[in-house]
Design an enzyme around this catalytic site. Structure first.
Site, PDB file in Angstrom:
ATOM      1  CB  SER A 183      -0.918   0.002   1.231  1.00 39.87           C
ATOM      2  OG  SER A 183      -1.803  -1.086   1.185  1.00 39.87           O
ATOM      3  CE  LYS A 197      -5.401  -1.695   0.681  1.00 40.68           C
ATOM      4  NZ  LYS A 197      -4.170  -2.452   0.867  1.00 40.68           N
ATOM      5  CE  LYS A 214       0.871   2.244   4.429  1.00 34.53           C
ATOM      6  NZ  LYS A 214       1.351   1.042   3.706  1.00 34.53           N
TER       7      LYS A 214
END
Length: 301
Positions: A100, A175, A244
């Site tokens: 990611s 994503k 994150k």
């Protein structure tokens, strides 16, 4: 029939292990490396494959290289340096970046790979550890149609859905935005369960109603009973990684000058939870923060 390409797999973590295992089962020769040499050795002993002595050696022996690592900074470090992937990259090899990642960094890395006469595409996944084990991940793909067709047989071993999103970097953007939607749905669902329990409703019954009604989402279906009401909090995706990804999503919003008041609050709540609970927490443990604020516990365990 031409021989299957050799695959270099970088990152045998909670997601990488089952994904690489599916490739081994499908008959691909694997070169394996991980930050933990012991974990890479354990994989090759238990599942199969060859432990690579360095990222450079892995690249020199591989036609397709898959990276699935915690952050773009780690991917960048793995690619560069005298023992990095780029130092050993075969001409025309393809790097499939399944972490990611930060879209802007991914695009910079793609330029570096192109200068080394290779290709980089981004193909992050959604579905978590359970679907990684069964090969039913949803895969987003950023890159050319020709490169997609080249790596499709490999991706199809790990996922049942492969959706092109545009040029390289676009899949990483998608994503992060997917996880933003998921994170928002999780938090609002937990708050609803807390309201309901304080009113006198049974949380498990509430989840059943939500799952047969318009309030249904991925969290009501696959997380609330399984990991929150059960008191297990072990879905396999870290709270720090969710924060994150939310930060990446907010960065994309800033870069595109998009107002994001709700998304910003969502990210702050997840970040506050991570700070309160400390390191090593599963992302489903964010429910504990909402429980603490409400003075009510959802799990009877």
């Amino acid at each position: 029939m031409s021989a299957k390409p050799t695959i270099g797999f970088v990152g045998i973590g909670s997601m990488g292990w089952p994904m690489a295992a599916l490739l081994q089962k499908a008959g691909y020769a694997l070169q394996i490396i991980d930050a933990s040499a012991e974990r890479a050795q354990a994989f090759c002993k238990d599942i199969g494959g060859t432990v690579a002595t360095s990222n450079r050696a892995l690249a020199a022996a591989s036609d397709i290289i898959i990276t699935i690592l915690p952050t773009s900074a780690i991917v960048e470090a793995v690619l560069n340096g005298p023992d990095g992937i780029l130092a050993g990259l075969r001409p025309d090899a393809v790097i499939v970046e399944m972490s990611s990642g930060v879209p802007t960094i991914t695009r910079t890395l793609a330029e570096q790979v192109a200068a080394a006469k290779g290709h980089l595409v981004d193909a992050p996944v959604s579905g978590g550890v359970p679907r990684a084990k069964t090969g039913e991940l949803a895969i987003m793909f950023g890159g050319s149609a020709a490169l997609l067709e080249r790596v499709r047989p490999v991706l199809s071993c790990m996922g049942t859905s492969i959706t092109p999103t545009g040029d390289v970097g676009s899949a990483h953007a998608m994503k992060a935005l997917n996880n933003l939607v998921s994170a928002g749905g999780f938090l609002i669902g937990i708050e609803a369960l807390l309201i309901g329990k304080r009113f006198g409703l049974d949380p498990a019954a509430m989840v059943d109603v939500l799952n047969s009604s318009t309030g249904m989402n991925n969290s009501t279906q696959k997380k609330f009973k399984q990991f929150v009401l059960s008191g297990q909090y072990n879905a396999g995706f870290g709270l720090d990684l969710m924060v994150k990804d939310l930060s990446i999503a907010l960065g994309i919003g800033k870069d595109t000058n998009t107002p994001t008041p709700f998304a910003a609050l969502c990210r702050e709540l997840w970040a506050a939870s991570a700070a309160m609970l400390g390191p090593g927490q599963d992302h489903t443990a964010v429910a504990k923060m909402s429980e603490k604020l409400a003075g009510t516990v959802l799990s009877d365990k």
